[in-house]
Design an enzyme around this catalytic site. Structure first.
Site, mmCIF file in Angstrom:
data_model
loop_
_atom_site.group_PDB
_atom_site.id
_atom_site.type_symbol
_atom_site.label_atom_id
_atom_site.label_comp_id
_atom_site.label_asym_id
_atom_site.label_seq_id
_atom_site.Cartn_x
_atom_site.Cartn_y
_atom_site.Cartn_z
ATOM 1 N N ALA B 32 37.912 41.545 41.178
ATOM 2 C CA ALA B 32 38.742 40.431 40.704
ATOM 3 C C ALA B 32 39.173 39.593 41.907
ATOM 4 C CB ALA B 32 39.969 40.967 39.976
ATOM 5 N N ASP B 33 39.064 38.271 41.797
ATOM 6 C CA ASP B 33 39.600 37.436 42.883
ATOM 7 C C ASP B 33 40.993 36.964 42.487
ATOM 8 O OD1 ASP B 33 37.515 34.503 42.142
ATOM 9 O OD2 ASP B 33 39.376 35.199 41.211
ATOM 10 N N SER B 34 41.600 36.156 43.361
ATOM 11 C CA SER B 34 43.012 35.810 43.130
ATOM 12 C C SER B 34 43.179 35.010 41.841
ATOM 13 C CB SER B 34 43.591 35.049 44.322
ATOM 14 O OG SER B 34 42.854 33.877 44.535
ATOM 15 N N ASP B 36 41.291 35.279 39.143
ATOM 16 C CA ASP B 36 41.168 36.247 38.036
ATOM 17 C C ASP B 36 42.510 36.929 37.808
ATOM 18 O OD1 ASP B 36 37.948 37.270 39.292
ATOM 19 O OD2 ASP B 36 38.387 35.942 37.598
ATOM 20 N N LEU B 37 43.166 37.297 38.911
ATOM 21 C CA LEU B 37 44.422 38.055 38.792
ATOM 22 C C LEU B 37 45.517 37.188 38.177
ATOM 23 C CD1 LEU B 37 44.256 40.049 42.139
ATOM 24 C CD2 LEU B 37 43.887 40.909 39.830
#
Lengths: 319, 73
Positions: B32-34, B36-37
């Site tokens: 997950a990238d930022s 996505d989070l």
């Protein structure tokens, strides 16, 4: 200065400026000469903190304040090791506007808001825009991947309307605006102002090296490349031997450290030395459209006059 | 709670529910990238009608951390 009668939007009213145009917070390029010229000409000039110390950025602010008493902004790059001290200094200096990049500025929001500062984070997604609205942002800058420098995934065409649909605060569109067509398009897509970077790099008042300006003025559409996708930090530039080498190293599986080493100082070499071999000439995809070095005043007046002519009196931001 | 959250996380990250095991790290294992989070956190806030303040975001490292956090709230 000519006041644009039909270009009053919530962004111009929020920031106390004549034209709904913010100059991008470009590291090493967005310093007090350029920023003060943009502000004097009716837009919002912005000083980029990049990785600078609070003391250094404060000097830029002081120098800008000697040249203009118009509103201006400071861009704070949240990944900078000095971000916290710059955030504190900006509050003490009561800068009129802060824009933020490379992260989530939530933890500084109450510090800045209680200093009476307008806070405008750059966002690359709907979820982040909504979160910024909730924690008190006055507007958001929605930046599409057409932009120069650090970029996200979505295009301006797709990102701006999706964010505009989901927040009540004004949206400022960024990425791909090089003339009045881009400004008009952004306003139609749901923005109430734009952030412009590449076109201001070639402004007369910009201190970028002449080689940097020529790279942009001579760029064609297909000269735009992205490095750093493999590291998760994509950066858009005008291609040159440096970007070619970087991309080849990425393809052959170079380590993060090797790529970092190559990248270190490359933007500064481009801006200050005009190093055509080893510099990184960050610029947006719209570089191919830009052919003239002009004073900031002319750039702003052209952007707005062209957009007004295209909109023919309609005001999409009032729907 | 595990199944429900597994499905939400799987849907957000484009994975199958089976891949979303409790011990997996959102960033390192599930990639997950930022953005996505932030998207995931927004969904959780809307679904469970809670607010997740900034200081709590860094504590949500694994799927189990998310489950524990939501259950506590």
């Amino acid at each position: 200065m000519t006041e644009s009668k039909i270009m009053k939007t919530r962004v111009t009213e929020l920031l106390g400026i004549s034209y709904p145009v913010i100059q991008g917070g470009m590291a090493h390029i967005a310093e007090y000469h350029l920023a003060s010229a943009v502000s004097e000409a009716g837009g919002l000039g912005v000083i980029a903190s990049a990785n600078g110390s609070a003391e250094r950025v404060k000097k830029e602010i002081e120098a800008l304040r000697e040249r203009t008493d118009q509103p201006f902004g400071v861009n704070i790059m949240l990944l900078s090791p000095h971000a916290a001290e710059v955030a504190q200094m900006a509050a003490e200096e009561k800068v009129p506007v802060i824009t933020t990049g490379a992260g989530n500025p939530e933890k500084y929001m109450s510090l800045w808001k209680s200093a009476g500062i307008k806070v405008i984070p750059v966002v690359a997604s709907v979820a982040l825009a909504k979160r910024m609205e909730r924690c008190g942002a006055d507007a958001v800058i929605a930046e599409g991947c057409e932009a120069g420098g650090h970029i996200g995934e979505l295009t301006s065409m797709t990102l701006i309307p999706q964010i505009a649909d989901e927040v009540e605060i004004p949206v400022i569109g960024a990425g791909g605006v090089g003339d009045g067509r881009g400004l008009a398009a952004m306003l139609i897509l749901g923005a109430e102002g734009v952030q412009v970077g590449t076109r201001f790099v070639v402004a007369e008042e910009s201190i970028a090296h002449e080689n940097y300006k020529q790279k942009i003025l001579k760029a064609r559409d297909i000269d735009s490349v992205v490095t750093g996708r493999s590291c998760g930090h994509p950066i858009r530039s005008v291609r040159n031997p440096h970007t070619r080498k970087y991309i080849e190293m990425e393809k052959s599986g170079a380590s993060f450290e090797e790529l970092e080493y190559l990248a270190l100082g490359s933007l500064r070499r481009a801006v200050e030395e005009g190093d055509l071999e080893n510099g990184n000439f960050m610029a947006g995809q719209i570089a191919g459209l830009i052919h003239k070095e002009q004073p900031c005043r002319e750039i702003l007046e052209e952007l707005v006059t062209e957009a007004e002519a295209l909109l023919g009196g309609s005001k999409p931001w009032e729907r | 709670m595990l199944n429900e959250l597994q499905e939400i996380i799987a849907e957000k990250l484009g994975l199958s529910a089976e891949e979303v095991q409790p011990e997996k790290s959102l960033k390192d294992d599930l990639k997950a990238d930022s953005l996505d989070l932030f998207d995931l956190v927004t969904e959780l806030e809307e679904k469970y009608e809670i607010e997740i303040p900034t200081e709590d975001l860094d504590t949500l490292v694994t799927v189990q951390d998310v489950i524990d956090y939501i259950e506590k709230r």
